[in-house]
Design an enzyme around this catalytic site. Structure first.
Site, PDB file in Angstrom:
ATOM      1  N   LYS A 133      14.040 -18.935   3.591  1.00 16.17           N
ATOM      2  CA  LYS A 133      13.322 -19.078   4.857  1.00 16.17           C
ATOM      3  C   LYS A 133      11.964 -18.375   4.804  1.00 16.17           C
ATOM      4  O   LYS A 133      10.967 -18.894   5.297  1.00 16.17           O
ATOM      5  CB  LYS A 133      14.187 -18.515   5.990  1.00 16.17           C
ATOM      6  N   GLY A 134      11.936 -17.191   4.170  1.00 22.94           N
ATOM      7  CA  GLY A 134      10.682 -16.450   4.068  1.00 22.94           C
ATOM      8  C   GLY A 134       9.647 -17.172   3.231  1.00 22.94           C
ATOM      9  O   GLY A 134       8.467 -17.238   3.596  1.00 22.94           O
TER      10      GLY A 134
ATOM     11  N   HIS B 101       1.585   1.496  -6.481  1.00 20.42           N
ATOM     12  CA  HIS B 101       2.329   0.250  -6.734  1.00 20.42           C
ATOM     13  C   HIS B 101       1.371  -0.939  -6.747  1.00 20.42           C
ATOM     14  O   HIS B 101       1.169  -1.595  -5.721  1.00 20.42           O
ATOM     15  CB  HIS B 101       3.393   0.051  -5.650  1.00 20.42           C
TER      16      HIS B 101
ATOM     17  N   ARG C 229       7.293  10.504  -2.706  1.00 18.39           N
ATOM     18  CA  ARG C 229       7.236  11.873  -2.182  1.00 18.39           C
ATOM     19  C   ARG C 229       6.714  12.853  -3.232  1.00 18.39           C
ATOM     20  O   ARG C 229       6.005  13.790  -2.908  1.00 18.39           O
ATOM     21  CB  ARG C 229       8.631  12.332  -1.754  1.00 18.39           C
TER      22      ARG C 229
ATOM     23  N   GLU D 199      12.808  16.743  -8.192  1.00 19.30           N
ATOM     24  CA  GLU D 199      13.648  15.747  -7.529  1.00 19.30           C
ATOM     25  C   GLU D 199      15.033  15.736  -8.159  1.00 19.30           C
ATOM     26  O   GLU D 199      16.038  15.531  -7.469  1.00 19.30           O
ATOM     27  CB  GLU D 199      13.016  14.355  -7.643  1.00 19.30           C
TER      28      GLU D 199
ATOM     29  N   GLY E 285       8.001   5.641 -12.908  1.00 16.70           N
ATOM     30  CA  GLY E 285       7.750   5.320 -14.310  1.00 16.70           C
ATOM     31  C   GLY E 285       6.630   6.150 -14.900  1.00 16.70           C
ATOM     32  O   GLY E 285       6.701   6.592 -16.052  1.00 16.70           O
TER      33      GLY E 285
ATOM     34  N   GLU F 174       1.807  -3.827  -7.846  1.00 20.13           N
ATOM     35  CA  GLU F 174       2.491  -5.106  -7.640  1.00 20.13           C
ATOM     36  C   GLU F 174       2.370  -5.609  -6.209  1.00 20.13           C
ATOM     37  O   GLU F 174       2.438  -6.814  -5.946  1.00 20.13           O
ATOM     38  CB  GLU F 174       3.970  -4.999  -8.031  1.00 20.13           C
TER      39      GLU F 174
ATOM     40  N   ILE G  63      25.557 -12.480  15.824  1.00 14.91           N
ATOM     41  CA  ILE G  63      25.457 -11.684  17.052  1.00 14.91           C
ATOM     42  C   ILE G  63      24.152 -10.898  17.069  1.00 14.91           C
ATOM     43  O   ILE G  63      23.476 -10.790  18.095  1.00 14.91           O
ATOM     44  CB  ILE G  63      26.671 -10.738  17.167  1.00 14.91           C
TER      45      ILE G  63
ATOM     46  N   GLN H 240       5.706   9.186 -13.681  1.00 14.96           N
ATOM     47  CA  GLN H 240       6.181  10.568 -13.688  1.00 14.96           C
ATOM     48  C   GLN H 240       7.076  10.839 -14.890  1.00 14.96           C
ATOM     49  O   GLN H 240       6.960  11.889 -15.542  1.00 14.96           O
ATOM     50  CB  GLN H 240       6.921  10.852 -12.382  1.00 14.96           C
TER      51      GLN H 240
ATOM     52  N   CYS I 159       4.840   4.429 -10.539  1.00 13.08           N
ATOM     53  CA  CYS I 159       5.410   5.439  -9.653  1.00 13.08           C
ATOM     54  C   CYS I 159       6.329   6.382 -10.445  1.00 13.08           C
ATOM     55  O   CYS I 159       5.858   7.170 -11.248  1.00 13.08           O
ATOM     56  CB  CYS I 159       6.126   4.777  -8.482  1.00 13.08           C
TER      57      CYS I 159
ATOM     58  N   LYS J 238      25.778 -33.897   2.308  1.00 11.05           N
ATOM     59  CA  LYS J 238      26.522 -33.867   3.564  1.00 11.05           C
ATOM     60  C   LYS J 238      25.636 -33.296   4.675  1.00 11.05           C
ATOM     61  O   LYS J 238      25.098 -32.193   4.563  1.00 11.05           O
ATOM     62  CB  LYS J 238      27.791 -33.019   3.431  1.00 11.05           C
TER      63      LYS J 238
END
Length: 546
Positions: free
Chosen positions: A18-19, A515, A470, A403, A381, A517, A148, A383, A379, A187
């Site tokens: 859909k996107g 980033h 971060r 981290e 990668g 990309e 819903i 570091q 990112c 169908k």
């Protein structure tokens, strides 16, 4: 002129594209010189996807203004020139949070707060705000009809037609027309039931886009038209294709953009699809094949790296080279060693969070450095490339990231407040009490070092790229050492933060904190990805000669 709104809903099953279909339609309207934007309404209760696992929801796409959004916004930006912002993605969680905050402040003057009208009014206000500066706003409603969670959104878009006039609102419904192998026929009944469900909510679709494995015949289109109360020319067949970039042309060939322009009474030029035809032509004329290995921890769900995959494809178009993307689980490298990397022409280590798979990524980085294979670290990668260099070249074995090891002796990667006062005070990492939206996000300025490879690739003194992280490179520790062949190729304002690193004695070894990309498109590509693909092809040629 009164604003126009196109609402795209989905039925039968999710993951029909859909996107991508919405983005393709937006590109068609843009090609007719119409001012368009696209919005995504997501039914989940998270405020945004920023704290969701990539294996749950796919990648988190970051906009220029720093919003963590649904990955479909990446599709939108790859298909149209309009840049997305935080206004282009709304979730059920963000709507309810906004309404509850107003209730707590007393903005509703003691009224009983209800889904109708308070929640639906908030949704409509966001739609109108998003389309303020555009003639046409396409709004994709996440999930499927009957969910819903989607009901408040569907009720809000039903009300929009009443509020501004039915002639200014158009409803498109995307459904599945399955092919049964046993009877060898498509169908239409699932589509009929999906439209019936939509009608029960009060929405009559104006256009049906029917997803199927094969092109629908005129008989099936006529049948759907009859039972769903939609004109035959408004029943669009969208079959599976080799590339998503073929979809604008497929929709155009069936007159979808013409139908919409006539519906809205818009007198505009025919769609100029020259740029998309060039993209398709390039896709069909790629020569040679290179293998690019994406070494990550979320490879069980390729959508976790969707923008990277597309950016690599864009780089292949710029070089006229076919790219075979090989997903390599970094934990498999930890268990089985480097054999998985033997036939790889370029290694890319993407961003990520958490310690799982880090050792495997370090193995891949060391292999790329020693074997002189083109390496691209994004990112985390980047570091990890610095950590690997400090551990194995500079022989500082305790160099690592707080981290993963909060009390590591040599925190070459750390939260910025952990190293700003280094070495006077070693600040122990504190757990964030609120993880949502607490990273360095969005477009940041980066200055490029003259004579670096990055400078030659960009041909600019400074660039703007999008961030989502971060942890930062500890500039104090980095500059204390004789880095030998490691150079800082990009840095932030006032030289505070390290944005790009390179190896001088390597054919192509680049790590970037941002980033790239997120800003790559099939029509323009991104210079770093184009250069990486070119380097990988050169490596393949040279390795064959050897």
């Amino acid at each position: 002129m009164i604003k126009k709104y196109i609402f795209i809903t989905g039925g039968v099953v999710s993951s029909l594209g859909k996107g991508i279909t919405t983005a393709s339609l937006a590109s068609l309207l843009e090609a007719r010189n119409l001012n368009v934007t696209v919005m995504k309404l997501d039914p989940y209760i998270n405020i945004d996807p920023g704290t969701m696992s990539p294996t749950e929801h796919g990648e988190v796409f970051v906009t220029e203004d720093g919003a963590e959004t649904d990955m479909d916004l990446g599709h939108y930006e790859r298909f149209i020139r309009t840049k997305m912002s935080r206004n282009n993605n709304v979730t059920t969680g963000s709507i309810y949070s906004e309404v509850i905050s107003k209730e707590r402040r007393g903005d509703f003057l003691g009224a009983t707060v209800q889904v109708i009208p308070h929640i639906t009014n908030a949704i409509k206000n966001h739609i109108i705000k998003c389309g303020k500066n555009f003639l046409i706003t396409l709004v994709e409603i996440g999930g499927t009809v009957g969910d819903i969670e989607s009901l408040p959104f569907l009720e809000a878009i039903r009300q929009m037609a009443v509020d501004i006039g039915r002639q200014h609102v158009l409803y498109i419904h995307l459904t599945l027309v399955p092919y049964l192998l046993t009877s060898k026929e498509l169908k239409t009944k699932p589509t009929q039931h999906s439209v019936k469900e939509l009608l029960s909510i009060g929405i009559q679709p104006d256009i049906l886009i029917c997803r199927s494995h094969y092109v629908m015949n005129t008989y099936d289109q006529a049948k759907i038209s009859l039972f769903c109360n939609v004109p035959e020319k408004a029943v669009i067949s969208l079959n599976d294709v080799n590339s998503i970039y073929e979809i604008p042309k497929i929709l155009n060939n069936q007159g979808l953009d013409d139908y919409i322009c006539k519906y809205f009474n818009l007198s505009v030029p025919l769609a100029n699809l020259n740029e998309w035809e060039k993209v398709i032509s390039s896709l069909n004329n790629l020569k040679g094949t290179i293998n690019i290995g994406i070494v990550g921890k979320y490879v069980v769900l390729p959508d976790a790296y969707k923008s990277i995959v597309e950016a690599l494809k864009h780089g292949s178009l710029k070089n006229n080279i076919k790219v075979n993307i090989v997903f390599i689980d970094s934990q498999d490298l930890e268990k089985n060693g480097i054999d998985l990397l033997q036939k790889i022409d370029g290694i890319l280590v993407p961003g990520g969070f958490g310690y799982r798979g880090v050792c495997g990524k370090l193995i891949a980085i060391k292999y790329a450095r020693e074997k002189r294979i083109p390496f691209f670290g994004i990112c985390l990668g980047m570091q990890l490339a610095i950590i690997e260099y400090f551990q194995n070249v500079l022989r500082i074995k305790h160099a690592h990231s707080t981290e993963f090891f909060p009390n590591c002796i040599y925190p070459i990667i750390a939260l910025i407040d952990e190293w700003q006062n280094f070495p006077k005070k070693k600040i122990i990492k504190k757990q964030d009490c609120n993880l949502g939206g607490t990273m360095r996000l969005g477009n940041q300025k980066c200055y490029l070092t003259r004579n670096s490879l990055s400078y030659k690739i960009y041909h600019k003194d400074f660039i703007f790229e999008r961030h989502r992280h971060r942890y930062e490179v500890n500039s104090h520790l980095l500059r204390k050492n004789n880095l030998l062949q490691l150079i800082i190729a990009g840095y932030s304002v006032e030289n505070q933060l390290i944005e790009i690193i390179e190896l001088k004695n390597h054919p192509w070894f680049i790590g970037c904190q941002f980033h790239p990309e997120f800003s790559s498109t099939p029509r323009d590509g991104h210079p770093l990805f184009s250069s990486f693909i070119k380097a990988a092809y050169k490596y393949q040629i040279s390795s064959k000669i050897l």
